[in-house]
Design an enzyme around this catalytic site. Sequence first.
Site, PDB file in Angstrom:
ATOM      1  N   ASP A   1     103.375  32.235  64.768  1.00 26.15           N
ATOM      2  CA  ASP A   1     101.887  32.820  64.299  1.00 26.15           C
ATOM      3  C   ASP A   1     101.625  34.126  65.048  1.00 26.15           C
ATOM      4  O   ASP A   1     101.208  33.687  66.288  1.00 26.15           O
ATOM      5  CB  ASP A   1     101.135  31.630  64.743  1.00 26.15           C
ATOM      6  CG  ASP A   1      99.382  31.784  64.065  1.00 26.15           C
ATOM      7  OD1 ASP A   1      99.205  33.292  63.818  1.00 26.15           O
ATOM      8  OD2 ASP A   1      98.624  31.180  63.762  1.00 26.15           O
TER       9      ASP A   1
ATOM     10  N   ARG B   1      98.683  32.698  39.261  1.00 26.04           N
ATOM     11  CA  ARG B   1      99.133  31.650  40.508  1.00 26.04           C
ATOM     12  C   ARG B   1     100.552  32.049  41.064  1.00 26.04           C
ATOM     13  O   ARG B   1     100.871  31.619  42.150  1.00 26.04           O
ATOM     14  CB  ARG B   1      98.726  30.321  40.014  1.00 26.04           C
ATOM     15  CG  ARG B   1      99.403  29.361  41.000  1.00 26.04           C
ATOM     16  CD  ARG B   1      98.819  27.927  40.810  1.00 26.04           C
ATOM     17  NE  ARG B   1      98.968  27.462  39.396  1.00 26.04           N
ATOM     18  CZ  ARG B   1      99.911  26.944  39.032  1.00 26.04           C
ATOM     19  NH1 ARG B   1     101.283  27.111  39.702  1.00 26.04           N
ATOM     20  NH2 ARG B   1      99.967  26.537  37.849  1.00 26.04           N
TER      21      ARG B   1
ATOM     22  N   TYR C   1      96.305  27.555  67.845  1.00 28.05           N
ATOM     23  CA  TYR C   1      95.042  27.567  67.144  1.00 28.05           C
ATOM     24  C   TYR C   1      94.672  25.928  66.766  1.00 28.05           C
ATOM     25  O   TYR C   1      95.406  25.123  66.335  1.00 28.05           O
ATOM     26  CB  TYR C   1      95.514  28.342  65.760  1.00 28.05           C
ATOM     27  CG  TYR C   1      94.174  28.312  65.046  1.00 28.05           C
ATOM     28  CD1 TYR C   1      92.958  29.014  65.227  1.00 28.05           C
ATOM     29  CD2 TYR C   1      94.143  27.840  63.647  1.00 28.05           C
ATOM     30  CE1 TYR C   1      92.018  29.147  64.343  1.00 28.05           C
ATOM     31  CE2 TYR C   1      93.223  28.010  62.585  1.00 28.05           C
ATOM     32  CZ  TYR C   1      91.937  28.493  63.325  1.00 28.05           C
ATOM     33  OH  TYR C   1      91.034  28.567  62.251  1.00 28.05           O
TER      34      TYR C   1
ATOM     35  N   LYS D   1      92.144  38.038  59.761  1.00 27.07           N
ATOM     36  CA  LYS D   1      91.902  38.561  61.120  1.00 27.07           C
ATOM     37  C   LYS D   1      92.440  40.086  61.201  1.00 27.07           C
ATOM     38  O   LYS D   1      91.960  40.895  60.369  1.00 27.07           O
ATOM     39  CB  LYS D   1      92.593  37.840  62.242  1.00 27.07           C
ATOM     40  CG  LYS D   1      92.382  36.385  62.189  1.00 27.07           C
ATOM     41  CD  LYS D   1      91.242  35.808  62.379  1.00 27.07           C
ATOM     42  CE  LYS D   1      90.574  34.542  61.812  1.00 27.07           C
ATOM     43  NZ  LYS D   1      91.667  33.352  62.434  1.00 27.07           N
TER      44      LYS D   1
HETATM   45  C1  PLP Z   1      92.080  32.084  62.145  1.00 31.51           C
HETATM   46  C2  PLP Z   1      93.493  31.608  62.475  1.00 31.51           C
HETATM   47  C3  PLP Z   1      94.278  30.840  61.755  1.00 31.51           C
HETATM   48  C4  PLP Z   1      93.792  30.451  60.537  1.00 31.51           C
HETATM   49  O1  PLP Z   1      93.550  31.275  59.449  1.00 31.51           O
HETATM   50  P1  PLP Z   1      92.384  31.272  58.266  1.00 31.51           P
HETATM   51  O2  PLP Z   1      92.336  32.521  57.551  1.00 31.51           O
HETATM   52  O3  PLP Z   1      91.045  31.021  59.010  1.00 31.51           O
HETATM   53  O4  PLP Z   1      92.718  30.029  57.496  1.00 31.51           O
HETATM   54  C5  PLP Z   1      95.684  30.590  62.113  1.00 31.51           C
HETATM   55  N1  PLP Z   1      96.020  31.015  63.430  1.00 31.51           N
HETATM   56  C6  PLP Z   1      95.208  31.936  64.174  1.00 31.51           C
HETATM   57  C7  PLP Z   1      95.891  32.059  65.271  1.00 31.51           C
HETATM   58  C8  PLP Z   1      94.050  32.155  63.840  1.00 31.51           C
HETATM   59  O5  PLP Z   1      93.287  32.881  64.673  1.00 31.51           O
END
Ligand code: PLP
Length: 374
Positions: A164, A39, A92, A189
């Site tokens: 982000d 962890r 998001y 992603k």
């Molecule tokens: C999918 C996504 C998230 C969240 O990510 P997870 O891996 O699903 O927790 C945050 N920001 C954007 C732009 C996303 O597409």
Amino acid sequence: MEIHPKITPIYQTSVFKFDDLNELEQYFGEPGSRYMYSRNGNPNSDELAEAVNKLEGGAGAIATGSGMAAIFAALLAFCQAGDHVLCAADIYGGSSSLLNAELSRMGITVTYVPFEQLYDLGQYVQPTTRLLLAETLSNPLLRVADLRQLATECHKHGLKLVVDNTFASPIITKPLGLGADITLHSVTKYISGHSDVTAGVVVAADAEVAARLKQIGMHYGLTLSPMESWLAVRGLKTLRLRVREHSHNALAIARFLQEQPAVRAVYYPGLEGHPQHALAKEQGQGLFGGMMSFRLADDAAVVNGFMQRCQRFPFAPSLAGVDSSLSYPLGTSHRYLTAEQQQDLDITVGLIRLSVGIEPVEELLNDLQQALKG
Ligand SMILES: *Cc1c(COP(=O)(O)O)cnc(C)c1O
């Protein structure tokens, strides 16, 4: 026998051994010299964090169990109870839910800033405002934020800029180099890229912030598992190649959709008619990514017919895999916004989002052509 694997093995262990007290003291006395408890640190999650840190040009990074955990860690790196944050209105859905439903309970308040106002934050800033959260390429309408200008505006008001960068990936844009203080990803992603991992990463421009992120990761237990880390590291190795193919295919599809009578609008930064096309081109090294949206008639029967006929774009509410997929913002990512917010963001019944994969582009174009004909 000495074993010399070319690739880091999966350290599928929750804990590491010490021979004696000297080794224990070494762990605490020389940070980074040993591992103790997964962890708090594991070779696989460190490898992922370090690889993305290098790619983003950061001073340090942590890998997290999801993109949501990455956003949470980034916000807590700069905020405590009583603080206020600004957030781009085009964000998001999970990020706004986190702010509205959870961080509000911890005494952190939020104001949403419309896209047009992002470079003029004066009227939104309070004495307790700490940061602005924004996305390089917004979901689902692919608006492009001018990160250099945004960083200048934030710093003028004493705010940190948290970006982000999930939709763009560091191949297209590196926010820290443009002045952002933190950049983060849903590694689920593009960075993993094969729709088989849930993970996140947060990268800080400053070493002290990176140390604070590590602490947050340990205390809240936001850690990523060894196996997921290993898969993400493997995915990352082909990121540059994948993003080129995603971008190439998406541009061809956007140009095709633009010509179709059933399509009312196409949202893709690579199209000359996109409002931030010039910025996207400059900030993105000529690559525009694999994400786009388009609008059919605002009629659920039309949308359903299209989805049912599509063979190469299964309806799967995620994105950025090597295989194409489509999603439906009104029913998934933006489902829980008020009708008024949905309208303000132009998220209507006919809006469909495509995640364009790296398949041979003719196959994708042929599929869309037959699905649109109906
Ligand atoms: C999918 C996504 C998230 C969240 O990510 P997870 O891996 O699903 O927790 C945050 N920001 C954007 C732009 C996303 O597409």
